[in-house]
Enzyme design. Structure first.
Site, PDB file in Angstrom:
ATOM      1  N   GLY A 103       0.632  -1.396   0.101  1.00 43.41           N
ATOM      2  CA  GLY A 103       0.083   0.062  -0.178  1.00 43.41           C
ATOM      3  C   GLY A 103       0.757   1.166  -0.044  1.00 43.41           C
ATOM      4  O   GLY A 103       0.171   2.319  -0.162  1.00 43.41           O
ATOM      5  N   GLU A 155       4.071  -6.454   1.820  1.00 44.58           N
ATOM      6  CA  GLU A 155       3.693  -6.939   0.439  1.00 44.58           C
ATOM      7  C   GLU A 155       3.671  -5.683  -0.518  1.00 44.58           C
ATOM      8  O   GLU A 155       2.676  -5.316  -1.110  1.00 44.58           O
ATOM      9  CB  GLU A 155       2.389  -7.351   0.591  1.00 44.58           C
ATOM     10  CG  GLU A 155       2.242  -8.758   1.380  1.00 44.58           C
ATOM     11  CD  GLU A 155       0.698  -8.978   2.086  1.00 44.58           C
ATOM     12  OE1 GLU A 155      -0.061  -8.103   1.331  1.00 44.58           O
ATOM     13  OE2 GLU A 155       0.596  -9.826   3.037  1.00 44.58           O
ATOM     14  N   PRO A 156       4.822  -5.025  -0.526  1.00 42.19           N
ATOM     15  CA  PRO A 156       4.741  -3.978  -1.607  1.00 42.19           C
ATOM     16  C   PRO A 156       4.804  -3.956  -2.845  1.00 42.19           C
ATOM     17  O   PRO A 156       5.315  -5.264  -3.452  1.00 42.19           O
ATOM     18  CB  PRO A 156       5.994  -3.030  -1.289  1.00 42.19           C
ATOM     19  CG  PRO A 156       7.079  -4.218  -0.984  1.00 42.19           C
ATOM     20  CD  PRO A 156       6.082  -5.125  -0.338  1.00 42.19           C
ATOM     21  N   GLY A 157       3.781  -3.458  -3.738  1.00 39.77           N
ATOM     22  CA  GLY A 157       3.793  -3.619  -5.015  1.00 39.77           C
ATOM     23  C   GLY A 157       4.287  -2.387  -5.873  1.00 39.77           C
ATOM     24  O   GLY A 157       5.372  -2.125  -6.208  1.00 39.77           O
ATOM     25  N   ARG A 158       3.331  -1.345  -5.884  1.00 40.62           N
ATOM     26  CA  ARG A 158       3.546  -0.245  -6.661  1.00 40.62           C
ATOM     27  C   ARG A 158       4.776   0.440  -6.170  1.00 40.62           C
ATOM     28  O   ARG A 158       5.601   1.196  -6.908  1.00 40.62           O
ATOM     29  CB  ARG A 158       2.423   0.772  -6.056  1.00 40.62           C
ATOM     30  CG  ARG A 158       2.423   2.171  -6.894  1.00 40.62           C
ATOM     31  CD  ARG A 158       1.114   2.945  -6.543  1.00 40.62           C
ATOM     32  NE  ARG A 158      -0.049   2.290  -6.238  1.00 40.62           N
ATOM     33  CZ  ARG A 158      -1.149   2.251  -6.862  1.00 40.62           C
ATOM     34  NH1 ARG A 158      -1.182   2.563  -8.022  1.00 40.62           N
ATOM     35  NH2 ARG A 158      -1.988   1.526  -6.419  1.00 40.62           N
ATOM     36  N   CYS A 177     -12.579   3.131 -28.933  1.00 46.41           N
ATOM     37  CA  CYS A 177     -13.803   3.896 -29.388  1.00 46.41           C
ATOM     38  C   CYS A 177     -14.581   3.871 -27.798  1.00 46.41           C
ATOM     39  O   CYS A 177     -15.500   3.215 -27.539  1.00 46.41           O
ATOM     40  CB  CYS A 177     -14.620   2.864 -30.166  1.00 46.41           C
ATOM     41  SG  CYS A 177     -13.581   2.540 -31.799  1.00 46.41           S
ATOM     42  N   GLU A 178     -13.851   4.666 -26.891  1.00 40.76           N
ATOM     43  CA  GLU A 178     -14.392   4.890 -25.837  1.00 40.76           C
ATOM     44  C   GLU A 178     -13.990   6.254 -25.287  1.00 40.76           C
ATOM     45  O   GLU A 178     -12.973   6.949 -25.418  1.00 40.76           O
ATOM     46  CB  GLU A 178     -13.948   3.979 -24.809  1.00 40.76           C
ATOM     47  CG  GLU A 178     -14.407   2.480 -24.831  1.00 40.76           C
ATOM     48  CD  GLU A 178     -14.879   1.531 -23.857  1.00 40.76           C
ATOM     49  OE1 GLU A 178     -15.406   2.340 -22.974  1.00 40.76           O
ATOM     50  OE2 GLU A 178     -15.116   0.485 -23.800  1.00 40.76           O
ATOM     51  N   TYR A 205       0.996  -1.659 -12.248  1.00 36.64           N
ATOM     52  CA  TYR A 205      -0.530  -1.835 -12.739  1.00 36.64           C
ATOM     53  C   TYR A 205      -0.675  -1.218 -14.178  1.00 36.64           C
ATOM     54  O   TYR A 205      -1.794  -0.467 -14.353  1.00 36.64           O
ATOM     55  CB  TYR A 205      -1.504  -1.264 -11.645  1.00 36.64           C
ATOM     56  CG  TYR A 205      -1.296  -2.019 -10.163  1.00 36.64           C
ATOM     57  CD1 TYR A 205      -1.623  -3.344  -9.945  1.00 36.64           C
ATOM     58  CD2 TYR A 205      -0.565  -1.089  -9.207  1.00 36.64           C
ATOM     59  CE1 TYR A 205      -1.292  -3.695  -8.749  1.00 36.64           C
ATOM     60  CE2 TYR A 205      -0.454  -1.796  -7.947  1.00 36.64           C
ATOM     61  CZ  TYR A 205      -0.895  -2.864  -7.636  1.00 36.64           C
ATOM     62  OH  TYR A 205      -0.560  -3.467  -6.408  1.00 36.64           O
TER      63      TYR A 205
HETATM   64  N1  LLP Z   1      -1.103  -7.041  -0.739  1.00 33.23           N
HETATM   65  C1  LLP Z   1      -2.541  -7.250  -1.150  1.00 33.23           C
HETATM   66  C2  LLP Z   1      -3.489  -8.295  -0.262  1.00 33.23           C
HETATM   67  C3  LLP Z   1      -3.058  -6.502  -2.221  1.00 33.23           C
HETATM   68  O1  LLP Z   1      -4.368  -6.607  -2.406  1.00 33.23           O
HETATM   69  C4  LLP Z   1      -2.293  -5.676  -2.677  1.00 33.23           C
HETATM   70  C5  LLP Z   1      -2.785  -4.845  -3.818  1.00 33.23           C
HETATM   71  C6  LLP Z   1      -1.000  -5.494  -2.199  1.00 33.23           C
HETATM   72  C7  LLP Z   1      -0.481  -6.269  -1.493  1.00 33.23           C
HETATM   73  C8  LLP Z   1      -0.073  -4.337  -3.073  1.00 33.23           C
HETATM   74  O2  LLP Z   1      -0.503  -3.202  -2.549  1.00 33.23           O
HETATM   75  P1  LLP Z   1       0.757  -1.833  -3.385  1.00 33.23           P
HETATM   76  O3  LLP Z   1       1.832  -2.052  -2.412  1.00 33.23           O
HETATM   77  O4  LLP Z   1       0.858  -2.250  -4.814  1.00 33.23           O
HETATM   78  O5  LLP Z   1      -0.309  -0.646  -3.241  1.00 33.23           O
HETATM   79  N2  LLP Z   1      -4.657  -1.561  -9.938  1.00 33.23           N
HETATM   80  C9  LLP Z   1      -4.737  -0.839  -8.850  1.00 33.23           C
HETATM   81  C10 LLP Z   1      -3.924  -1.103  -7.546  1.00 33.23           C
HETATM   82  C11 LLP Z   1      -4.678  -2.433  -7.034  1.00 33.23           C
HETATM   83  C12 LLP Z   1      -4.065  -3.052  -5.857  1.00 33.23           C
HETATM   84  C13 LLP Z   1      -4.748  -4.155  -5.504  1.00 33.23           C
HETATM   85  N3  LLP Z   1      -4.132  -4.993  -4.132  1.00 33.23           N
HETATM   86  C14 LLP Z   1      -4.090   0.532  -9.443  1.00 33.23           C
HETATM   87  O6  LLP Z   1      -3.534   0.681 -10.497  1.00 33.23           O
HETATM   88  O7  LLP Z   1      -3.880   1.750  -8.690  1.00 33.23           O
END
Ligand code: LLP
Length: 430
Positions: free
Chosen positions: A238, A286-289, A356-357, A385
């Site tokens: 997050g 659990e970092p993604g972004r 086309c949107e 993402y």
């Molecule tokens: N852990 C869990 C259980 C999650 O559901 C997620 C993201 C993460 C970790 C990673 O979150 P982050 O660190 O990336 O914020 N497609 C959307 C974001 C969807 C996130 C879904 N879950 C966007 O483009 O903003």
């Protein structure tokens, strides 16, 4: 840190000229910086080093094998949400023993795969799921490591589609009933209660919701540790990134509005480590972004200009099918011309794709440097993402992906062909 900057009049990713890359590989084109991804991973693990911390990269943010492989070599774990992601992580050299498996709807096949590969933990989101995991593990003669996901009912103050920690969201088990859920799970013979998990949302730009959630859940964690001997507490992902001002500083991004305040890793760790340390448990992140967002750009070319009475449209060759964040979440991505712009020359435009949107836009009423047909643009902060949410809508082949490391640029996914588009389709015989 990120590695996009102007040099000799053009935008570079690390040591690679993005104009030259677009000439060679065409557009739309995703480009990722390996140095940025590694820097983010190392900075985050470094900031948490006083804890026994396992960083499980949220695979969903960008699951290209090359990206996963970079992180696997650093020793990262992975947070996965499907059998497909588990498959990718293994192909990329990741260790299933460092994988957490999240998601509200795991199937039998996915649970079996996770059990057979020996994943670190299933993060279960309902009591029905725990019972099902217990049954599947029993049939295989195995014991499933499980953490329950608690929904702490804390407002993450983010976009409603990516807020997950409120009671009205589908995620996790209500804080009010989580103790009973643990007590029942503890009686299941093929479940070992390994931890507690939570994730309150994505793109959080302030540390306060994290602190609020951790403070609320800490007494529960202590209790579960003493009752069931749990080993870890996952505080989810997050961590938000800055979508504005995403070019390296140095004055070249003079047209960018710098209102957004970053949530720094120092602030995140500075507030959370002292709260978590006394627990004496392994802390999972659990970092993604945060890891990949600012490490990627989407390159696109201006095809046409259309000056209407109300607006000026720059029509580009990338579309919502390539990067859906603006359409889906009104996500903001900075626009940087590949040719270094001349200070002062700006235009207020809509940047739109060919789909086309009316939702197919990248920017609306945005002041950007003046660009003309044939010029190329980088849509910044597209590493998370971006490609993973791309589709073939309008029968548009998926873009290629390039990983840059120093002055090397490697094609880590080929551009799809028209033949790829119809792969697996068939016209029934009369
Ligand atoms: N852990 C869990 C259980 C999650 O559901 C997620 C993201 C993460 C970790 C990673 O979150 P982050 O660190 O990336 O914020 N497609 C959307 C974001 C969807 C996130 C879904 N879950 C966007 O483009 O903003």
């Amino acid at each position: 840190m990120h590695s996009f900057h102007y040099q000799n009049g053009t935008l570079y990713c690390e040591g690679v000229d993005l104009e030259a890359l677009a000439d060679e590989h065409g557009t739309p084109l995703y480009v990722y910086s390996a140095a940025t991804i590694l820097d983010h991973y190392r900075r985050l693990s470094g900031a948490m080093s006083e804890l026994d911390c396992l960083v499980c990269y949220a695979t969903k943010a960008n699951s290209n094998l090359a990206v996963l492989n970079l992180l696997a070599k650093e020793g990262a774990g992975f947070d996965i949400v499907s059998g497909g992601e588990l498959f990718r992580v293994e192909k990329a050299g990741g260790d299933p023993g460092k994988c957490t498996f999240a998601g509200v709807g795991k199937t039998r096949a996915e649970i079996e795969a996770g059990l057979k590969k020996g994943i670190y933990s299933f993060n279960a989101e309902s009591e029905a799921e725990v019972a099902f995991i217990n049954g599947v593990a029993g049939q295989l003669g195995l014991v499933a490591p499980v953490a329950l996901r608690v929904n702490p009912n804390v407002d993450a103050k983010t976009h409603k589609y990516i807020s997950t920690g409120k009671s009205e969201n589908k995620f996790g088990i209500d804080f009010a009933v989580i103790r009973e859920a643990y007590a029942r799970a503890a009686t299941l013979p093929n479940v070992k209660l390994r931890g507690l998990q939570m994730h309150i949302g994505s793109q959080l730009t302030s540390v306060s919701p994290f602190v609020e959630a951790v403070e609320k859940v800490l007494p529960l964690v202590e209790e579960l540790k003493s009752l069931y001997g749990i080993e870890f507490f996952s505080i989810g992902g997050g961590i938000g990134i800055v979508y504005q001002d995403s070019l390296a500083s140095g004055g070249s991004d003079w047209w960018i509005d710098k209102d957004e305040k970053p949530l720094t890793i120092e602030e995140y760790a500075g507030r959370l480590v002292p709260l978590l340390q006394p627990l004496g448990l392994r802390i999972v992140l659990e970092p993604g972004r945060f890891m990949v967002g600012n490490a990627g750009v989407l390159l696109t070319e201006v095809l046409y200009e259309k000056r209407g009475t109300a607006k000026t449209f720059k029509i580009v060759d990338a579309a919502m099918n390539d990067l859906i964040r603006p359409a889906l979440y009104e996500g903001h991505h900075e626009v940087a011309p590949l040719k270094e712009p001349v200070p002062g020359e700006t235009e207020v435009v809509d940047i739109v794709g060919p789909v086309c949107e009316s939702g197919d836009f990248f920017a609306q009423n945005r002041e950007i440097p003046a660009v003309k047909t044939g010029d190329r643009l980088a849509l910044l902060s597209a590493g998370a993402y971006g490609f993973v949410m791309a589709s073939n809508y309008n029968s548009r082949p998926l873009p290629a992906e390039i990983l840059v490391s120093g002055d090397r640029a490697m094609v880590v996914r080929k551009r799809q062909t028209f033949e790829d588009l119809i792969e697996g389709e068939d016209v029934p015989e009369d």
